[in-house]
Design a protein around this motif. Sequence first.
Motif: not given
Length: 226
Positions: A27-28, A31, A34-35, A39, A41-42, A62
Amino acid sequence: MDVAVKFPKAVLFDLDGTLLDSAPDMVAAVDAMRAARGRPPMALAELRPHVSKGGLAMIRAAFPDIDEDERKQWLPEFLDCYERALGHHSALFDGIDAMLSALEANGCVWGIVTNKPEYLARQIMPVLGWEQRCAVLIGGDTLSARKPDPLPLIVAAERIGVPPEHCVYVGDDERDIVAARAAGMPSVVALWGYRLDEDDPIAWQGDVMIDLPSQLIAADAWPRTR
């Protein structure tokens, strides 16, 4: 006369979702992607069920609104982001270290067959202190095929010098159980791992299903090998 219950001669494990709770690292990685695209964080709970399905599946979770062809182009970026996060947030599932110690104490050799790229899997070994303990490590790109093809399991058994029918494979995904069956290797379904709501572990037809790693400290919990 009763035959004494013994541990298998060798056990091969999947890595993510079986030995290692790597979802926080994953997830890191998403993320970071996404950043970079503005976007938020998930949530870990949203990504967690997809981890054992592979990098593309995690990108798909994601970024559900992105075209599949574009997602495929993002896979190298995901792997780069994951490599930077590798081992920073992940941890062994509860009971794994004690279970591995029980195997070793009973003369059982163990190794890892994962679909994670080998260079990433090897980087986590020193973090876990497994460089000397893990007898064989095969990644998703080590050979010409990956799970659910049985080739990685067959080659892993060859490298440790134990016939497949004398090994057990432990995994949390249907691909793991399919590969084990095709390799002639008894299997354990790791129910503590990552699964989607629609996954049906019973339908995978593994030899045994285990709720917690701690249950595998007992020799009689393992499927019988030839």
